[in-house]
Design an enzyme around this catalytic site. Structure first.
Site, PDB file in Angstrom:
ATOM      1  N   HIS A   1      42.307  41.217  32.266  1.00  0.00           N
ATOM      2  CA  HIS A   1      43.753  41.076  32.435  1.00  0.00           C
ATOM      3  C   HIS A   1      44.324  40.750  31.047  1.00  0.00           C
ATOM      4  O   HIS A   1      43.655  40.107  30.240  1.00  0.00           O
ATOM      5  CB  HIS A   1      43.991  39.919  33.408  1.00  0.00           C
ATOM      6  CG  HIS A   1      45.419  39.706  33.798  1.00  0.00           C
ATOM      7  ND1 HIS A   1      46.327  39.082  32.984  1.00  0.00           N
ATOM      8  CD2 HIS A   1      46.094  40.017  34.933  1.00  0.00           C
ATOM      9  CE1 HIS A   1      47.492  39.006  33.596  1.00  0.00           C
ATOM     10  NE2 HIS A   1      47.386  39.572  34.779  1.00  0.00           N
TER      11      HIS A   1
ATOM     12  N   ASP B   1      37.553  33.665  33.046  1.00  0.00           N
ATOM     13  CA  ASP B   1      38.850  33.803  33.699  1.00  0.00           C
ATOM     14  C   ASP B   1      38.577  33.860  35.203  1.00  0.00           C
ATOM     15  O   ASP B   1      38.108  34.873  35.723  1.00  0.00           O
ATOM     16  CB  ASP B   1      39.523  35.088  33.191  1.00  0.00           C
ATOM     17  CG  ASP B   1      40.805  35.410  33.956  1.00  0.00           C
ATOM     18  OD1 ASP B   1      41.114  34.714  34.948  1.00  0.00           O
ATOM     19  OD2 ASP B   1      41.486  36.372  33.562  1.00  0.00           O
TER      20      ASP B   1
ATOM     21  N   GLN C   1      40.740  35.434  39.784  1.00  0.00           N
ATOM     22  CA  GLN C   1      40.444  36.187  41.009  1.00  0.00           C
ATOM     23  C   GLN C   1      39.134  35.744  41.666  1.00  0.00           C
ATOM     24  O   GLN C   1      38.675  36.380  42.607  1.00  0.00           O
ATOM     25  CB  GLN C   1      40.376  37.699  40.704  1.00  0.00           C
ATOM     26  CG  GLN C   1      41.673  38.279  40.151  1.00  0.00           C
ATOM     27  CD  GLN C   1      42.812  38.321  41.173  1.00  0.00           C
ATOM     28  OE1 GLN C   1      42.622  38.115  42.370  1.00  0.00           O
ATOM     29  NE2 GLN C   1      44.022  38.582  40.693  1.00  0.00           N
TER      30      GLN C   1
ATOM     31  N   LYS D   1      47.419  31.718  43.472  1.00  0.00           N
ATOM     32  CA  LYS D   1      46.585  32.769  44.072  1.00  0.00           C
ATOM     33  C   LYS D   1      45.623  32.193  45.104  1.00  0.00           C
ATOM     34  O   LYS D   1      44.796  32.909  45.664  1.00  0.00           O
ATOM     35  CB  LYS D   1      45.795  33.490  42.979  1.00  0.00           C
ATOM     36  CG  LYS D   1      46.669  34.278  41.991  1.00  0.00           C
ATOM     37  CD  LYS D   1      45.799  35.097  41.065  1.00  0.00           C
ATOM     38  CE  LYS D   1      46.499  35.534  39.795  1.00  0.00           C
ATOM     39  NZ  LYS D   1      47.495  36.570  39.980  1.00  0.00           N
TER      40      LYS D   1
ATOM     41  N   CYS E   1      48.677  44.624  34.693  1.00  0.00           N
ATOM     42  CA  CYS E   1      48.446  43.856  33.455  1.00  0.00           C
ATOM     43  C   CYS E   1      47.072  44.163  32.867  1.00  0.00           C
ATOM     44  O   CYS E   1      46.399  43.281  32.322  1.00  0.00           O
ATOM     45  CB  CYS E   1      48.605  42.355  33.666  1.00  0.00           C
ATOM     46  SG  CYS E   1      50.251  41.898  34.174  1.00  0.00           S
TER      47      CYS E   1
HETATM   48  N1  7TS Z   1      43.534  36.804  35.001  1.00  0.00           N
HETATM   49  C1  7TS Z   1      43.379  37.615  36.057  1.00  0.00           C
HETATM   50  C2  7TS Z   1      42.034  38.216  36.340  1.00  0.00           C
HETATM   51  C3  7TS Z   1      44.460  37.837  36.905  1.00  0.00           C
HETATM   52  O1  7TS Z   1      44.288  38.627  37.977  1.00  0.00           O
HETATM   53  C4  7TS Z   1      45.709  37.254  36.614  1.00  0.00           C
HETATM   54  C5  7TS Z   1      46.931  37.532  37.434  1.00  0.00           C
HETATM   55  C6  7TS Z   1      45.810  36.398  35.506  1.00  0.00           C
HETATM   56  C7  7TS Z   1      44.695  36.203  34.708  1.00  0.00           C
HETATM   57  C8  7TS Z   1      47.057  35.672  35.159  1.00  0.00           C
HETATM   58  O2  7TS Z   1      47.352  34.706  36.112  1.00  0.00           O
HETATM   59  P1  7TS Z   1      48.715  33.864  36.059  1.00  0.00           P
HETATM   60  O3  7TS Z   1      48.699  33.061  37.310  1.00  0.00           O
HETATM   61  O4  7TS Z   1      48.676  33.036  34.830  1.00  0.00           O
HETATM   62  O5  7TS Z   1      49.826  34.879  36.026  1.00  0.00           O
HETATM   63  N2  7TS Z   1      46.888  38.773  38.088  1.00  0.00           N
HETATM   64  C9  7TS Z   1      47.907  39.405  38.692  1.00  0.00           C
HETATM   65  C10 7TS Z   1      47.709  40.608  39.362  1.00  0.00           C
HETATM   66  O6  7TS Z   1      46.638  41.180  39.470  1.00  0.00           O
HETATM   67  N3  7TS Z   1      48.893  41.006  39.873  1.00  0.00           N
HETATM   68  O7  7TS Z   1      49.828  40.105  39.543  1.00  0.00           O
HETATM   69  C11 7TS Z   1      49.221  39.106  38.809  1.00  0.00           C
END
Ligand code: 7TS
Length: 407
Positions: A121, A198, A201, A224, A362
């Site tokens: 990401h 990371d 997920q 999430k 992303c």
């Molecule tokens: N890393 C991964 C693997 C992610 O899926 C996401 C967000 C992030 C980092 C960033 O997370 P945040 O909470 O700081 O925004 N992924 C997604 C997605 O897949 N669709 O919308 C956000």
């Protein structure tokens, strides 16, 4: 797992969208929240809203206890050794930037290497690009296999004694791939590098034990995992965090401030500048209680089964292309329908009440690797059902007929 009882806990799921019962399959972007989380935050605002770590008044003490209690819940949730190793952040993105700035920029120099994968990401890619640009270090990529997995032999070839940092998603938000981060951490350590995971997920969907993974840093987001937006977690090994300078400075993270110099509080507060998301910590603690009661192992089994079923049903649709491995994956299924843009496909699905995400997710370098500009993605959580997977497959078939007529 009794899915119907679980679904009853999520008020938002019980509505019609565009005249059809909502089928929410965009959990990779953000998950829905159970009543317990919403009510815990409401109780906080109605009964003991106060700033933390400053006053000695009763509400301040209650709020501080709740906030620090949430930290202990997170510690147990990921099996960290101590609450000093659990830092609250705004989310995964801020957690990873904290590592890239406070650890990366301070420890990288010309000739050093940072190793990541093309499936990252942007939140686990751009901070490393920037850190390498700022320090003269080199960014290297572990190649992907054709099914969207990585091979440990390639990891061994890419990680060298010059590597200082290996950063990798535990689970890909596009391909669903579960990466062997424990084995990669071992290779990183053999070469003297630190391992950054990371977990955006993975933490919501499977049991995480940071000590078993032996990673040095692990990042995830509350929103999430059935919790509120605005809060996330950076786990870091104490010995590393102790030697890092704070990424943000200001109120509440200081020990002593003089006109020209300042010193910091001890861990974990050194990394928590300004008024923190207190209600959100309360909500996150409630989400952890909720997920723990259902059981992360059960959630993982349920979602893996939904993904398996989705792969089976979707593979039967003519003209569909599905990305990512068929096994050892999380509940994320990414696909395209030949001749139809992913945004058009998801717009049609939305008219049937089915929420999926479309776009680059992303992950622009990964899209380029896949040879597409965008994909559609269904991502499951504990409240999704097999009947919803069937609705998704039917919806894609109907969309195909519609576009067949239009094209
Ligand atoms: N890393 C991964 C693997 C992610 O899926 C996401 C967000 C992030 C980092 C960033 O997370 P945040 O909470 O700081 O925004 N992924 C997604 C997605 O897949 N669709 O919308 C956000």
């Amino acid at each position: 797992m009794d899915i119907e009882t679980i679904r009853e806990q999520f008020p938002i799921l019980h509505q019609e969208v565009n005249g059809a019962p909502l089928v929410y399959l965009d959990n990779g972007a953000t998950s829905q929240k159970p009543k317990a989380v919403i009510e815990a935050m409401e109780r906080y605002y109605k009964e003991y809203n106060s700033n933390i770590h400053r006053g000695v008044h009763t509400l301040g003490t209650l709020a501080t206890d709740a906030y620090e209690g949430a930290r202990e819940k997170v510690r147990r949730f990921i099996n960290a050794g101590s609450t000093e190793e659990v830092i609250f952040t705004r989310g995964t993105t801020t957690a990873l930037n904290t590592v890239a700035y406070s650890y990366g920029r301070a420890n990288l120099k010309e000739g050093d290497e940072v190793v990541i994968t093309p499936m990252e990401h942007h939140a686990n890619l751009i901070p490393w690009q920037q850190a390498c640009k700022a320090t003269g270090a080199t960014l290297k990529y572990i190649p992907l296999q054709s099914d969207g997995t990585i091979d440990l032999d390639d990891v061994r070839k890419t990680v060298t004694p010059r590597t200082k940092i290996v950063a990798m998603a535990h689970a890909s938000n596009v391909l669903g791939t579960i990466n062997p981060v424990k084995e990669v951490a071992k290779i990183a350590h053999e070469n003297g590098a630190v391992m950054v995971v990371d977990g955006a997920q993975s933490a919501p969907h499977m049991k995480i034990d940071v000590r078993d993974l032996d990673c040095d840093f692990y990042a995830f987001s509350s929103h999430k995992m059935a919790g509120p937006t605005g809060i996330g977690v950076l786990y870091g090994k104490k010995a590393l965090l102790e030697n890092m300078e704070p990424f943000e400075t200001g109120g509440e993270m200081i020990d002593f401030v003089d006109l020209y110099d300042s010193t910091w509080k001890e861990l974990p507060w050194k990394f928590e500048a300004g008024t923190m998301p207190i209600a959100e910590a309360v909500g996150l603690a409630s989400a952890i209680d909720f997920l723990t009661e259902v059981g992360l192992e059960n959630i993982h089994v349920h979602e893996t089964e939904l993904a398996r079923y989705a792969l089976e049903l979707l593979s039967d649709i003519d003209g569909i292309e599905i990305y990512g491995p068929m096994e050892n994956r999380v509940g994320i299924v990414t696909f395209n329908l030949k001749g139809v843009h992913a945004h058009d496909l998801s717009t049609i699905l939305d008219t049937m009440g089915i929420a999926v995400r479309a776009g680059h997710h992303c992950c622009q370098p990964l899209m380029r690797w896949l040879g597409v500009s965008a994909t559609a993605r269904a991502s499951f959580y504990l409240y999704n059902t097999k009947a919803e997977v069937e609705k998704l497959a039917d919806g894609i078939r109907k969309a195909k007929e519609y576009f067949g007529d239009v094209l």
